[in-house]
Design a protein around this motif. Structure first.
Motif, PDB file in Angstrom:
ATOM      1  N   LEU A 131      47.528  35.530  39.103  1.00  0.00           N
ATOM      2  CA  LEU A 131      46.322  34.814  39.515  1.00  0.00           C
ATOM      3  C   LEU A 131      46.219  33.475  38.792  1.00  0.00           C
ATOM      4  O   LEU A 131      45.860  32.456  39.390  1.00  0.00           O
ATOM      5  CB  LEU A 131      45.081  35.672  39.237  1.00  0.00           C
ATOM      6  CG  LEU A 131      43.731  35.017  39.521  1.00  0.00           C
ATOM      7  CD1 LEU A 131      43.631  34.581  40.975  1.00  0.00           C
ATOM      8  CD2 LEU A 131      42.588  35.966  39.186  1.00  0.00           C
TER       9      LEU A 131
ATOM     10  N   PRO B 226      30.736  38.246  30.693  1.00  0.00           N
ATOM     11  CA  PRO B 226      29.664  38.741  31.579  1.00  0.00           C
ATOM     12  C   PRO B 226      28.296  38.188  31.196  1.00  0.00           C
ATOM     13  O   PRO B 226      27.476  37.894  32.058  1.00  0.00           O
ATOM     14  CB  PRO B 226      29.702  40.259  31.384  1.00  0.00           C
ATOM     15  CG  PRO B 226      31.027  40.558  30.797  1.00  0.00           C
ATOM     16  CD  PRO B 226      31.437  39.353  30.034  1.00  0.00           C
TER      17      PRO B 226
ATOM     18  N   VAL C 184      30.215  41.470  39.362  1.00  0.00           N
ATOM     19  CA  VAL C 184      29.889  40.131  38.867  1.00  0.00           C
ATOM     20  C   VAL C 184      28.913  40.227  37.694  1.00  0.00           C
ATOM     21  O   VAL C 184      29.034  39.511  36.709  1.00  0.00           O
ATOM     22  CB  VAL C 184      29.289  39.266  39.997  1.00  0.00           C
ATOM     23  CG1 VAL C 184      28.814  37.940  39.462  1.00  0.00           C
ATOM     24  CG2 VAL C 184      30.310  39.060  41.101  1.00  0.00           C
TER      25      VAL C 184
ATOM     26  N   ALA D 124      30.297  36.778  49.119  1.00  0.00           N
ATOM     27  CA  ALA D 124      31.091  35.726  48.499  1.00  0.00           C
ATOM     28  C   ALA D 124      32.131  35.165  49.457  1.00  0.00           C
ATOM     29  O   ALA D 124      33.279  35.040  49.116  1.00  0.00           O
ATOM     30  CB  ALA D 124      31.781  36.289  47.276  1.00  0.00           C
TER      31      ALA D 124
ATOM     32  N   LYS E  48      49.026  40.964  37.059  1.00  0.00           N
ATOM     33  CA  LYS E  48      48.107  40.432  38.068  1.00  0.00           C
ATOM     34  C   LYS E  48      47.371  39.204  37.545  1.00  0.00           C
ATOM     35  O   LYS E  48      47.196  38.215  38.256  1.00  0.00           O
ATOM     36  CB  LYS E  48      47.069  41.500  38.443  1.00  0.00           C
ATOM     37  CG  LYS E  48      47.468  42.324  39.642  1.00  0.00           C
ATOM     38  CD  LYS E  48      46.298  43.172  40.090  1.00  0.00           C
ATOM     39  CE  LYS E  48      46.325  43.394  41.584  1.00  0.00           C
ATOM     40  NZ  LYS E  48      45.282  44.286  42.031  1.00  0.00           N
TER      41      LYS E  48
ATOM     42  N   TYR F 150      32.467  30.157  41.766  1.00  0.00           N
ATOM     43  CA  TYR F 150      32.904  31.497  42.170  1.00  0.00           C
ATOM     44  C   TYR F 150      32.849  32.540  41.066  1.00  0.00           C
ATOM     45  O   TYR F 150      32.996  33.717  41.329  1.00  0.00           O
ATOM     46  CB  TYR F 150      34.281  31.459  42.844  1.00  0.00           C
ATOM     47  CG  TYR F 150      35.389  30.797  42.079  1.00  0.00           C
ATOM     48  CD1 TYR F 150      35.609  29.438  42.195  1.00  0.00           C
ATOM     49  CD2 TYR F 150      36.236  31.534  41.279  1.00  0.00           C
ATOM     50  CE1 TYR F 150      36.638  28.822  41.508  1.00  0.00           C
ATOM     51  CE2 TYR F 150      37.269  30.928  40.593  1.00  0.00           C
ATOM     52  CZ  TYR F 150      37.463  29.561  40.715  1.00  0.00           C
ATOM     53  OH  TYR F 150      38.470  28.966  40.033  1.00  0.00           O
ATOM     54  N   LEU F 151      32.609  32.102  39.825  1.00  0.00           N
ATOM     55  CA  LEU F 151      32.428  33.094  38.761  1.00  0.00           C
ATOM     56  C   LEU F 151      31.260  34.017  39.081  1.00  0.00           C
ATOM     57  O   LEU F 151      31.256  35.190  38.719  1.00  0.00           O
ATOM     58  CB  LEU F 151      32.126  32.386  37.436  1.00  0.00           C
ATOM     59  CG  LEU F 151      33.313  31.995  36.579  1.00  0.00           C
ATOM     60  CD1 LEU F 151      32.850  31.163  35.404  1.00  0.00           C
ATOM     61  CD2 LEU F 151      34.063  33.221  36.087  1.00  0.00           C
ATOM     62  N   THR F 152      30.249  33.459  39.758  1.00  0.00           N
ATOM     63  CA  THR F 152      29.053  34.249  40.050  1.00  0.00           C
ATOM     64  C   THR F 152      29.180  35.009  41.365  1.00  0.00           C
ATOM     65  O   THR F 152      28.253  35.669  41.785  1.00  0.00           O
ATOM     66  CB  THR F 152      27.825  33.338  40.137  1.00  0.00           C
ATOM     67  OG1 THR F 152      28.121  32.288  41.050  1.00  0.00           O
ATOM     68  CG2 THR F 152      27.477  32.752  38.805  1.00  0.00           C
ATOM     69  N   LYS F 153      30.314  34.870  42.021  1.00  0.00           N
ATOM     70  CA  LYS F 153      30.452  35.520  43.321  1.00  0.00           C
ATOM     71  C   LYS F 153      31.437  36.672  43.330  1.00  0.00           C
ATOM     72  O   LYS F 153      31.200  37.688  43.966  1.00  0.00           O
ATOM     73  CB  LYS F 153      30.909  34.496  44.363  1.00  0.00           C
ATOM     74  CG  LYS F 153      29.815  33.571  44.830  1.00  0.00           C
ATOM     75  CD  LYS F 153      30.409  32.647  45.842  1.00  0.00           C
ATOM     76  CE  LYS F 153      29.388  31.780  46.527  1.00  0.00           C
ATOM     77  NZ  LYS F 153      30.070  30.843  47.428  1.00  0.00           N
ATOM     78  N   VAL F 154      32.572  36.480  42.688  1.00  0.00           N
ATOM     79  CA  VAL F 154      33.575  37.549  42.695  1.00  0.00           C
ATOM     80  C   VAL F 154      33.956  37.924  41.279  1.00  0.00           C
ATOM     81  O   VAL F 154      33.852  37.122  40.344  1.00  0.00           O
ATOM     82  CB  VAL F 154      34.870  37.151  43.443  1.00  0.00           C
ATOM     83  CG1 VAL F 154      34.692  37.281  44.923  1.00  0.00           C
ATOM     84  CG2 VAL F 154      35.340  35.782  43.067  1.00  0.00           C
ATOM     85  N   HIS F 155      34.409  39.149  41.165  1.00  0.00           N
ATOM     86  CA  HIS F 155      34.859  39.625  39.869  1.00  0.00           C
ATOM     87  C   HIS F 155      36.373  39.530  39.818  1.00  0.00           C
ATOM     88  O   HIS F 155      37.059  39.976  40.720  1.00  0.00           O
ATOM     89  CB  HIS F 155      34.421  41.075  39.695  1.00  0.00           C
ATOM     90  CG  HIS F 155      34.911  41.665  38.426  1.00  0.00           C
ATOM     91  ND1 HIS F 155      34.467  41.233  37.214  1.00  0.00           N
ATOM     92  CD2 HIS F 155      35.817  42.624  38.180  1.00  0.00           C
ATOM     93  CE1 HIS F 155      35.077  41.916  36.266  1.00  0.00           C
ATOM     94  NE2 HIS F 155      35.898  42.763  36.825  1.00  0.00           N
ATOM     95  N   PHE F 156      36.885  38.921  38.777  1.00  0.00           N
ATOM     96  CA  PHE F 156      38.336  38.857  38.596  1.00  0.00           C
ATOM     97  C   PHE F 156      38.592  38.729  37.097  1.00  0.00           C
ATOM     98  O   PHE F 156      37.646  38.599  36.319  1.00  0.00           O
ATOM     99  CB  PHE F 156      38.926  37.673  39.369  1.00  0.00           C
ATOM    100  CG  PHE F 156      38.330  36.347  38.993  1.00  0.00           C
ATOM    101  CD1 PHE F 156      37.155  35.909  39.579  1.00  0.00           C
ATOM    102  CD2 PHE F 156      38.938  35.540  38.046  1.00  0.00           C
ATOM    103  CE1 PHE F 156      36.588  34.702  39.226  1.00  0.00           C
ATOM    104  CE2 PHE F 156      38.376  34.334  37.690  1.00  0.00           C
ATOM    105  CZ  PHE F 156      37.193  33.911  38.278  1.00  0.00           C
TER     106      PHE F 156
END
Lengths: 438, 265
Positions: free
Chosen positions: B14, B254, A87, A106, B10, B97-103
């Motif tokens: 998504l 980021p 993140v 999360a 992917k 959720y941008l601050t919680k998971v990386h995608f």
């Protein structure tokens, strides 16, 4: 045998800086974007109002390994985990990750309340990087695990917080992760569901999933980790086996506590004398245990003492020492003990000079945790307060006799028709508590 | 190379998932979704046409029936303005959720783009209906109209992607962008054909959306393109800006996300 292929996470000299000023951080953000465009990288020096949240941290996590991360609030634990989860990007250094991470920081990312539980499972798992085909294959298992078969087609907004947490957890553990990041204690749902979560995590770990566990709980880290890092102001202050590292962490805490107690004593005597009640003043308080390494600690089930030094200029009669012990760990703010010397032994007469009042416990009955101790010196039945120390702290540690109950019950075992053979070597803490906390 | 392709696949998968969720969520809240997309253009067209009939506005030589002229201009602008907002809306909506998971963050913008494409499609349909009403449609015209709207969409998307990191960081900038998108319409040839050689006139004619508006009108009138070179230039620019914008988002995401985490806006 661990080879390169077993490497799950490699953290190499990672540092991260943040700005304390929100406005500045946005301006710096714009500058950083410009720097990134020019490919000049982030600067390694601190600008005004910036600080290092994590500094020069390196470690590796291998398949099947479990590393605990401990440290006070604001020591950079969560920042480090967020960098590993991808993140945040490190300011300096590099993090290499091999395998899918299930970040328990999360739970339920992306959940939308107007959509049904079913749609949200697909959404959440897609965000966690699971393909549609795999989601479909695991869907029934997830619903069964979350115990939501009846509610899965209802909008998420109608779920209780427990149901939401269950669904979030079920999704996270069904991502087929190679790395688990567990931040703080997972208290999801009721006791039965917690047991299920714990079993599922154990099952993943047995299958070789590596784990990073961030916790304040020494017990949990001792029970579940093979290695432990102690982070202090962003730096690794200690690392090694959980026992070694936790020892360093606790001695730091105790040292801080002793300094804090001394400061509070200094503060309160000044105040009381200004108010004119200078017949008897609290000069010093010490908590000691015969078997503990440092002052400020009691051990559950072992003898402990509280020693109070008082300053008197002339003899004072009808004195009582009153002690209120409040729990700060389990049920924060709950009074667990109230003792007054005049009820126990009668009135005390203090001679001029530096008399000492000592209360000894043959076996400390408090369970492990941190406690606030309020101490007052009062005079007569009307309890004229001569001096008060409001906020002394004592840490109670487990000494191996079990800290799982509400209190310690002093006991003796007698075996007839058999003998006691040997003492097994178990960690000082019991696994039951670890399991319960998980 | 193979991994790169897998990554793209992917990301697209998504983005579809996010899109489906967003559409599902939206149409459970509003029943008149499509109506709201066309409504502003209809209102503006109606109002301006009335003003023109009563002589308040002098639109100049429009060649097309005036309501159609205005409607085309407003629709091209709306498609552009909506597209500018796409990247910001995408990131702003995913704060939680941008601050919680990386995608792959591109998936967010793609999902929002699909949503805006629904809007483009609905507006395109409305344009076709109106053109048919005035009885001047041809296959060439329809294709050209679609091209103009697509160009307008890409131009807006590229600009929005380049602005997004900064609008996410600075609320003032976002407010300024909103203001410009709200009133910028008056700095384009949406309502009239500028004929004098003044400063305003050259400003209006040099607006990047101007060739798109003019070409859409040429298409509706069944006439030859009046500015073929300008149209080609704007279409090339819009493609270039979209690609550069996406790369820029990738680079700056980021840094932006880190600030979201600090508890900022």
């Amino acid at each position: 045998m661990t080879g390169r292929g077993d490497l799950c996470v490699a953290v190499e000299r990672v540092s991260k800086k943040f700005s304390r000023s929100l406005k500045r951080s946005f301006v710096y953000g714009a500058w950083d974007i410009a720097r990134a465009l020019l490919r000049s990288g982030e600067s390694a020096t601190l600008r005004a109002s910036e600080f290092w949240a994590v500094q020069d941290v390196s470690f590796t996590l291998r398949r099947g390994q479990s590393i605990g991360v401990i440290g006070p609030n604001g020591s950079g634990k969560t920042t480090l985990m967020r960098m590993i989860a991808g993140v945040l990007r490190p300011t300096l250094g590099a993090i290499r990750v091999q395998g899918r991470i299930a970040p328990m920081l999360a739970l339920g990312a992306g959940f939308k309340p107007v959509l049904s539980g079913r749609e949200n499972v697909f959404l959440n798992l897609s965000l966690l990087g699971v393909s549609d085909r795999d989601i479909r294959a695991r869907f029934d298992a997830i619903v069964e695990f979350a115990e939501l078969a009846e509610a899965i087609d209802a909008p998420l907004g109608t779920y209780s917080s427990g149901m939401l947490a269950r669904l979030g957890f079920a999704c996270a553990v069904h991502t087929d992760p190679q790395i688990l990041i567990v931040d703080e204690v997972l208290s999801v749902g009721d006791a039965k569901f917690r047991t299920k979560c714990r079993n599922r995590i154990n099952q993943l770990r047995k299958a070789g999933t590596a784990m990073l566990l961030v916790s304040h709980s020494a017990i949990l880290i001792q029970a579940l980790c093979d290695e432990c890092l102690y982070l202090k102001r962003g730096l690794i202050a200690a690392r090694g086996t959980p026992d070694e590292t936790l020892g360093a962490y606790e001695s730091d805490i105790v040292q801080n506590l002793a300094v804090g107690n001394a400061a509070r004593v200094a503060g309160c005597s000044g105040e009381a004398s200004e108010a004119g009640h200078s017949k008897a003043r609290i000069l010093e308080v010490r908590f000691t245990a015969r078997e503990a390494s440092g002052a400020g600690i009691w051990l559950t089930g072992k003898p402990g003492e509280m020693i109070l030094s008082v300053g008197c200029t002339s003899p004072v009669n009808d004195i009582s020492l009153n002690v209120i012990i409040t729990d700060l760990t389990h049920h924060a703010g709950e009074t667990v003990q109230f003792m007054t010397s005049h009820r126990d032994i009668g009135w005390v007469r203090l001679d001029p000079g530096r008399p000492e009042l000592r209360v000894s416990f043959p076996a400390v009955g408090l369970r492990p945790g941190t406690y606030r101790v309020k101490i007052s010196l009062s005079q007569g039945l009307m309890h004229d307060i001569l001096d008060v120390l409001d906020d002394a702290r004592v840490i109670v540690r487990d000494a191996g006799s079990g800290g799982n109950g509400l209190y310690y019950q002093p006991r003796e075992w007698t075996i007839t028709g058999g003998t006691v053979t040997e003492m097994p070597t178990v960690p000082a803490t019991s696994e039951l508590e670890a399991v319960e906390e998980l | 190379m193979k991994r790169g392709m897998e990554g793209v696949a992917k990301t697209i998968a998504l983005s579809w998932r996010l899109f489906a969720a967003a559409v599902g969520a939206r149409y459970r809240n509003a029943f008149l979704g499509y109506f709201w997309m066309v409504c502003p253009a209809v209102l503006i067209t109606g109002g301006v046409s009335l003003a023109s009939q009563s002589g308040v506005i002098n639109p100049g030589n429009t060649r097309l029936p005036y309501p159609l002229f205005v409607f085309l201009g407003v629709i091209v602008w709306q498609v552009f303005a909506e597209a500018v907002k796409v990247p910001h809306v995408a990131f702003d909506g995913a704060r939680a959720y941008l601050t919680k998971v990386h995608f792959a963050h591109e998936a967010l913008i793609l999902a929002q783009l699909y949503e805006s494409l629904i809007g483009v499609f609905v507006r395109f349909t409305a344009v076709l209906l109106l053109v048919a009403w005035y009885g001047e449609s041809s296959w060439r015209g329809i294709g050209l109209l679609a091209l103009c709207l697509a160009g307008s969409n890409l131009l807006g998307l590229g600009l929005g992607a380049m602005l997004m990191p900064f609008t996410m960081l600075f609320a003032d900038l976002q407010n300024a962008v909103k203001l410009i998108l709200g009133y910028g319409l008056f700095l384009t040839p949406a309502f009239y054909v500028p004929e004098s050689a003044g400063l305003l006139s050259s400003l209006v004619q040099s607006a990047p959306v101007a060739p798109l508006m003019n070409s859409a009108r040429d298409a509706a009138a069944g006439a030859a393109l009046s500015q073929p070179d300008a149209l080609a230039a704007v279409l090339a620019l819009s493609l270039l800006m979209t690609m550069a914008g996406m790369a820029f988002v990738r680079l700056s995401a980021p840094i932006v996300i880190e600030r979201l985490l600090l508890g900022g806006r």
